[in-house]
Motif scaffolding. Sequence first.
Motif, PDB file in Angstrom:
ATOM      1  N   ASP A   1       0.818  -1.205   0.000  1.00 40.74           N
ATOM      2  CA  ASP A   1       0.000   0.000   0.000  1.00 40.74           C
ATOM      3  C   ASP A   1       0.855   1.259   0.000  1.00 40.74           C
ATOM      4  O   ASP A   1       0.571   2.231  -0.699  1.00 40.74           O
ATOM      5  CB  ASP A   1      -0.971   0.005   1.176  1.00 40.74           C
ATOM      6  CG  ASP A   1      -0.281  -0.123   2.530  1.00 40.74           C
ATOM      7  OD1 ASP A   1       0.910  -0.465   2.569  1.00 40.74           O
ATOM      8  OD2 ASP A   1      -0.955   0.111   3.548  1.00 40.74           O
ATOM      9  N   ARG A   2       1.932   1.242   0.739  1.00 38.97           N
ATOM     10  CA  ARG A   2       2.830   2.403   0.779  1.00 38.97           C
ATOM     11  C   ARG A   2       3.507   2.601  -0.574  1.00 38.97           C
ATOM     12  O   ARG A   2       3.620   3.717  -1.071  1.00 38.97           O
ATOM     13  CB  ARG A   2       3.870   2.198   1.879  1.00 38.97           C
ATOM     14  CG  ARG A   2       4.787   3.384   2.072  1.00 38.97           C
ATOM     15  CD  ARG A   2       5.715   3.101   3.255  1.00 38.97           C
ATOM     16  NE  ARG A   2       6.689   4.132   3.431  1.00 38.97           N
ATOM     17  CZ  ARG A   2       6.710   4.968   4.463  1.00 38.97           C
ATOM     18  NH1 ARG A   2       5.801   4.872   5.406  1.00 38.97           N
ATOM     19  NH2 ARG A   2       7.639   5.882   4.550  1.00 38.97           N
ATOM     20  N   ALA A   3       3.944   1.500  -1.190  1.00 38.41           N
ATOM     21  CA  ALA A   3       4.587   1.585  -2.504  1.00 38.41           C
ATOM     22  C   ALA A   3       3.622   2.121  -3.550  1.00 38.41           C
ATOM     23  O   ALA A   3       3.987   2.972  -4.370  1.00 38.41           O
ATOM     24  CB  ALA A   3       5.109   0.214  -2.923  1.00 38.41           C
ATOM     25  N   GLY A   4       2.382   1.648  -3.514  1.00 39.04           N
ATOM     26  CA  GLY A   4       1.387   2.142  -4.459  1.00 39.04           C
ATOM     27  C   GLY A   4       1.150   3.630  -4.301  1.00 39.04           C
ATOM     28  O   GLY A   4       1.028   4.361  -5.278  1.00 39.04           O
ATOM     29  N   PHE A   5       1.114   4.084  -3.050  1.00 43.24           N
ATOM     30  CA  PHE A   5       0.921   5.509  -2.800  1.00 43.24           C
ATOM     31  C   PHE A   5       2.128   6.309  -3.278  1.00 43.24           C
ATOM     32  O   PHE A   5       1.979   7.360  -3.901  1.00 43.24           O
ATOM     33  CB  PHE A   5       0.674   5.750  -1.308  1.00 43.24           C
ATOM     34  CG  PHE A   5       0.273   7.153  -1.001  1.00 43.24           C
ATOM     35  CD1 PHE A   5      -1.042   7.548  -1.144  1.00 43.24           C
ATOM     36  CD2 PHE A   5       1.201   8.096  -0.605  1.00 43.24           C
ATOM     37  CE1 PHE A   5      -1.427   8.853  -0.876  1.00 43.24           C
ATOM     38  CE2 PHE A   5       0.836   9.399  -0.335  1.00 43.24           C
ATOM     39  CZ  PHE A   5      -0.484   9.776  -0.471  1.00 43.24           C
TER      40      PHE A   5
ATOM     41  N   GLY B   1      -0.922  13.262   2.750  1.00 46.62           N
ATOM     42  CA  GLY B   1      -1.239  11.843   2.906  1.00 46.62           C
ATOM     43  C   GLY B   1       0.002  10.975   2.947  1.00 46.62           C
ATOM     44  O   GLY B   1       0.071   9.989   3.695  1.00 46.62           O
ATOM     45  N   LEU B   2       1.005  11.334   2.173  1.00 49.19           N
ATOM     46  CA  LEU B   2       2.268  10.600   2.187  1.00 49.19           C
ATOM     47  C   LEU B   2       2.894  10.646   3.574  1.00 49.19           C
ATOM     48  O   LEU B   2       3.357   9.633   4.101  1.00 49.19           O
ATOM     49  CB  LEU B   2       3.232  11.194   1.155  1.00 49.19           C
ATOM     50  CG  LEU B   2       4.672  10.678   1.205  1.00 49.19           C
ATOM     51  CD1 LEU B   2       4.727   9.225   0.824  1.00 49.19           C
ATOM     52  CD2 LEU B   2       5.548  11.504   0.298  1.00 49.19           C
TER      53      LEU B   2
ATOM     54  N   GLY C   1      14.169   1.642   0.156  1.00 49.52           N
ATOM     55  CA  GLY C   1      13.132   1.201  -0.769  1.00 49.52           C
ATOM     56  C   GLY C   1      12.158   2.307  -1.111  1.00 49.52           C
ATOM     57  O   GLY C   1      11.722   2.428  -2.258  1.00 49.52           O
ATOM     58  N   ASP C   2      11.824   3.145  -0.116  1.00 52.72           N
ATOM     59  CA  ASP C   2      10.940   4.288  -0.371  1.00 52.72           C
ATOM     60  C   ASP C   2      11.561   5.224  -1.401  1.00 52.72           C
ATOM     61  O   ASP C   2      10.888   5.687  -2.320  1.00 52.72           O
ATOM     62  CB  ASP C   2      10.669   5.065   0.921  1.00 52.72           C
ATOM     63  CG  ASP C   2       9.792   4.312   1.902  1.00 52.72           C
ATOM     64  OD1 ASP C   2       8.856   3.627   1.463  1.00 52.72           O
ATOM     65  OD2 ASP C   2      10.051   4.419   3.114  1.00 52.72           O
ATOM     66  N   PHE C   3      12.840   5.505  -1.239  1.00 52.78           N
ATOM     67  CA  PHE C   3      13.507   6.420  -2.171  1.00 52.78           C
ATOM     68  C   PHE C   3      13.634   5.808  -3.566  1.00 52.78           C
ATOM     69  O   PHE C   3      13.545   6.515  -4.569  1.00 52.78           O
ATOM     70  CB  PHE C   3      14.867   6.855  -1.628  1.00 52.78           C
ATOM     71  CG  PHE C   3      14.751   7.814  -0.480  1.00 52.78           C
ATOM     72  CD1 PHE C   3      14.224   9.084  -0.665  1.00 52.78           C
ATOM     73  CD2 PHE C   3      15.127   7.443   0.799  1.00 52.78           C
ATOM     74  CE1 PHE C   3      14.088   9.975   0.391  1.00 52.78           C
ATOM     75  CE2 PHE C   3      15.003   8.315   1.867  1.00 52.78           C
ATOM     76  CZ  PHE C   3      14.477   9.583   1.660  1.00 52.78           C
TER      77      PHE C   3
END
Length: 177
Positions: free
Chosen positions: A97-101, A138-139, A166-168
């Motif tokens: 879900d975080r990756a999709g966002f 939201g992020l 991974g987020d970056f």
Amino acid sequence: LLTVPLSWGTYVPVVRYLYAIQPPVPGFVFSACYYALAAITTSALALWQSRKNKSDGVIATKNSKPMLSLFGGLELGGYLFIANCLQVIGLRTVESDRAGFLVQLTTVMVPFVEALFAGNLAAVPIRTWLACCFAFVGLFVMGLDGRVISDPISAFVAALSSFSRGDFLIIGAAILY
């Protein structure tokens, strides 16, 4: 039309599944296979369309530049391939879900780039800027991961500190997309 949301909605969970099986499929191998299949399919469709146009009597004009189109397509495909690799590698450590966002931050970046090219922030409607602000907030709310923080500055710092490699990588994918 129904296949587009189906493929977009299932992509991230499928990649996460590929990392869950043992041995996990390397991200680059997955991306290379994914894009090889896309290149074969697109090439076959382009060949079929060009033959169909010739049989229908459609003749290309003198000003058509097929090589320019080919190189443009290769360049854009290269950006997409690198972005896909970054996303797939980032999904190893980031929840779906975080990756999709994070990938959807593309929709926040587009108005900024549009305003930069226009040389005027007013070129983008105020409603779009408001939507971008809400998406950006939201992020950071997602970055808090359930922690309750009363001070907005502390919340901002906590959200930034929760970003992983991974987020970056996934944000890099959003930039290239």
